[in-house]
Write a protein that holds these residues in place. Structure first.
Motif, PDB file in Angstrom:
ATOM      1  N   CYS A 235       0.844  -1.194   0.000  1.00 28.97           N
ATOM      2  CA  CYS A 235       0.000   0.000   0.000  1.00 28.97           C
ATOM      3  C   CYS A 235       0.873   1.234   0.000  1.00 28.97           C
ATOM      4  CB  CYS A 235      -0.952   0.011   1.201  1.00 28.97           C
ATOM      5  SG  CYS A 235      -0.133   0.315   2.782  1.00 28.97           S
ATOM      6  N   ASN A 244      -1.392  16.873  -3.249  1.00 32.59           N
ATOM      7  CA  ASN A 244      -2.723  16.636  -3.794  1.00 32.59           C
ATOM      8  C   ASN A 244      -3.817  16.745  -2.743  1.00 32.59           C
ATOM      9  OD1 ASN A 244      -1.656  16.098  -6.379  1.00 32.59           O
ATOM     10  ND2 ASN A 244      -1.232  13.974  -5.784  1.00 32.59           N
ATOM     11  N   ASN A 246      -4.024  14.858  -0.004  1.00 35.42           N
ATOM     12  CA  ASN A 246      -4.289  13.591   0.688  1.00 35.42           C
ATOM     13  C   ASN A 246      -3.771  13.671   2.117  1.00 35.42           C
ATOM     14  OD1 ASN A 246      -5.417  12.083  -1.560  1.00 35.42           O
ATOM     15  ND2 ASN A 246      -3.355  12.092  -2.430  1.00 35.42           N
ATOM     16  N   ILE A 251      -3.274   5.805   1.029  1.00 38.24           N
ATOM     17  CA  ILE A 251      -3.920   6.435  -0.120  1.00 38.24           C
ATOM     18  C   ILE A 251      -4.513   5.317  -0.976  1.00 38.24           C
ATOM     19  CG2 ILE A 251      -3.638   7.982  -2.085  1.00 38.24           C
ATOM     20  CD1 ILE A 251      -1.168   9.095  -0.758  1.00 38.24           C
ATOM     21  N   ARG A 252      -5.810   5.208  -0.968  1.00 36.50           N
ATOM     22  CA  ARG A 252      -6.475   4.073  -1.604  1.00 36.50           C
ATOM     23  C   ARG A 252      -6.414   4.148  -3.126  1.00 36.50           C
ATOM     24  NH1 ARG A 252     -12.091   2.693   1.137  1.00 36.50           N
ATOM     25  NH2 ARG A 252     -11.475   0.646   0.365  1.00 36.50           N
ATOM     26  N   GLU A 253      -6.236   5.339  -3.672  1.00 31.81           N
ATOM     27  CA  GLU A 253      -6.196   5.485  -5.122  1.00 31.81           C
ATOM     28  C   GLU A 253      -4.831   5.161  -5.710  1.00 31.81           C
ATOM     29  OE1 GLU A 253      -7.177   7.824  -3.037  1.00 31.81           O
ATOM     30  OE2 GLU A 253      -9.352   7.875  -3.308  1.00 31.81           O
ATOM     31  N   GLU A 254      -3.800   5.130  -4.877  1.00 34.31           N
ATOM     32  CA  GLU A 254      -2.442   4.881  -5.351  1.00 34.31           C
ATOM     33  C   GLU A 254      -2.109   3.399  -5.268  1.00 34.31           C
ATOM     34  OE1 GLU A 254      -0.187   6.801  -6.653  1.00 34.31           O
ATOM     35  OE2 GLU A 254      -0.887   8.840  -6.260  1.00 34.31           O
ATOM     36  N   GLU A 255      -1.220   2.954  -6.164  1.00 35.62           N
ATOM     37  CA  GLU A 255      -0.763   1.566  -6.157  1.00 35.62           C
ATOM     38  C   GLU A 255       0.748   1.524  -6.030  1.00 35.62           C
ATOM     39  OE1 GLU A 255      -2.098  -0.920  -9.298  1.00 35.62           O
ATOM     40  OE2 GLU A 255      -4.217  -0.396  -9.070  1.00 35.62           O
ATOM     41  N   PRO A 383      -6.327  -0.391  -0.419  1.00 35.83           N
ATOM     42  CA  PRO A 383      -6.373   0.289  -1.725  1.00 35.83           C
ATOM     43  C   PRO A 383      -7.343  -0.402  -2.684  1.00 35.83           C
ATOM     44  CG  PRO A 383      -4.109   0.059  -0.978  1.00 35.83           C
ATOM     45  CD  PRO A 383      -4.937  -0.727  -0.028  1.00 35.83           C
ATOM     46  N   TYR A 384      -7.919   0.396  -3.569  1.00 43.79           N
ATOM     47  CA  TYR A 384      -8.941  -0.128  -4.475  1.00 43.79           C
ATOM     48  C   TYR A 384      -8.370  -1.187  -5.419  1.00 43.79           C
ATOM     49  CZ  TYR A 384     -11.549   3.909  -2.787  1.00 43.79           C
ATOM     50  OH  TYR A 384     -12.180   4.829  -1.981  1.00 43.79           O
TER      51      TYR A 384
END
Length: 462
Positions: A235, A244, A246, A251-255, A383-384
């Protein structure tokens, strides 16, 4: 006729030499070449005879070996027994030209499996498996040896679990180190070397841009105590408010890159050896690469990660400070009531008050150091794009019967610690060598906010 009895054959010199040459050629062939020779077209009768002869030789050899190894070999006549055994094989093999028809093969397979699992075969288990017992003995010995080695290492782990330091927090007098554990000798020198080499390889990949953007971070060292290298897997964790907007946390949008195999093996080791509970298997980690003088300021780990979590230490032993209130003295210099050394190859577990009430920090390290912190993400913060690793699913600790040995080892440690006087707390780790250091919001994530959020849940009265 001519003094030679009927039926006897006399080999001529030319035939003898041809036979010897044929044997020499056969001995010089490789296994694949011999199979090629034997795979040539034969009539059905020749196939049966050839099969019977090969089977006869093989069975005779196997029987002699079995009889020689048998305790009753002095009673039996090996040659006579082998002769009768191979004769019965030949008689059962050479019956008709339809030897290899599909019907016969299917029937033989059915009989083979029915005989294998019949009550008679079960009752005669020892007699039928005597030849296999010796062949399996070496494998069993190797497995037993591996298990014994693991058990020996497991029992030699040092475990300290009774850390005590009372402070008054929010009007309550409590042990702020409750839940802290230190496990030593979890990774031996050879394993430590492999882990460190893997970290260096990840660093090289990150420097070449071959890892995902948020996986590898190497900030500029603009002053002492600033700029340690971080590599995070599983994560993307944000230490402070980023450009940004955050906030600190996952940060769930980041990979980022997934856990590499070497770290998954470390996780399995810690679960198997009762260092971490199987109910909290880590699925993320962050690697910290310290140069001399690098540090981690006082903080409480974010509650996007569940408890317990752990940190492993490599290359250089250093101290970690604990206390409900830690002071910044200078660049990389902190003051706190409790100082605990972290030996190389050790695992420090943070849980309970030690994770949620007491802050912790690592003062400026005396030499290069690597730490790897393993944490499990809160289910609501994953994360998503994260995909769970099936290799870490269902990892179980060593047999529950080993809990007695674990308890015994911890009780011995507890007794020795109770009888020995506690080491004096460390107040100032080292003297400042630069102008006064003023801590700002971006020096380290403002994770102390987690203290207020969880104080009512995790703070227990003494």
């Amino acid at each position: 006729m001519n003094g030679i009895s009927f039926g006897a054959e006399v080999s001529k010199p030319e035939e003898t030499s041809v036979k010897e040459d044929w044997l020499t050629i056969l001995k010089g062939l490789e296994r694949e070449e011999i199979e090629e020779v034997l795979s040539q077209t034969f009539c059905d009768r020749c196939k049966v005879n050839l099969h019977a002869r090969v089977q006869s030789v093989a069975n005779r050899k196997r029987t002699k070996k079995l009889l020689i190894s048998s305790p009753d070999s002095t009673i039996l006549n090996p040659d006579k027994h082998a002769e009768s055994y191979t004769t019965s094989i030949q008689e059962s093999s050479i019956k008709s030209d339809s030897y290899k028809t599909p019907e016969n093969i299917h029937t033989r397979n059915q009989k083979r499996y029915s005989n294998k699992f019949s009550p008679a075969s079960v009752n005669n288990k020892h007699s039928s498996s005597s030849s296999q017992s010796k062949s399996n003995k070496s494998l069993d010995d190797d497995l037993q040896s591996d298990e014994q080695k693991e058990m020996a290492r497991f029992r030699n782990i040092g475990r300290k679990i009774n850390f005590v330091h009372f402070e008054r927090v929010y009007g309550n007098h409590m042990n702020v180190l409750q839940g802290l554990e230190l496990h030593t000798q979890v990774f031996n020198p050879e394993e430590q070397k492999k882990i460190v080499e893997s970290v260096y390889e990840f660093q090289r990949l990150g420097q070449k841009g071959r890892l995902r953007a948020r996986t590898y971070t190497e900030p500029t060292k603009w002053m002492r105590g600033k700029g340690r290298i971080t590599i995070q897997f599983g994560c993307c964790y944000n230490y402070a408010m980023d450009k940004n907007g955050n906030p600190p946390g996952i940060i769930r949008e980041e990979e980022v890159d997934p856990l590499p195999p070497v770290f998954k093996q470390m996780i399995k080791r810690m679960i198997r050896w009762h260092v971490l509970p199987p109910t909290c298997i880590p699925n993320s980690c962050i690697v910290n690469i310290y140069e001399e003088g690098d540090c981690i300021p006082p903080h409480i780990d974010h509650h996007d990660f569940v408890r317990p979590f752990c940190t492993t230490s490599f290359l250089t032993e250093c101290n970690i400070l604990f206390g409900s209130s830690l002071k910044i003295v200078g660049p990389g210099e902190f003051m706190g009531p409790v100082s605990i050394p972290l030996p190389v190859g050790s695992v420090l577990i943070l849980n309970g008050n030690s994770a949620d009430v007491a802050k912790h920090c690592v003062p400026a390290v005396p030499a290069k150091r690597i730490s790897i912190t393993f944490r499990k993400m809160d289910e609501s913060k994953i994360p998503y794009g994260y995909v769970a690793d099936p290799e870490l699913h269902g990892v179980r600790p060593l047999s529950l019967s080993l809990k007695a040995s674990v308890s015994a080892s911890t009780s011995v440690l507890s007794q020795s610690e109770e009888t020995s006087p506690p080491s004096p707390p460390s107040r100032v780790v080292s003297k400042p060598k630069a102008p006064a250091f003023v801590g700002g919001e971006n020096d380290f994530p403002p994770l102390g906010l987690g203290l207020q959020r969880s104080s009512n849940k995790n703070v227990s009265k003494a």
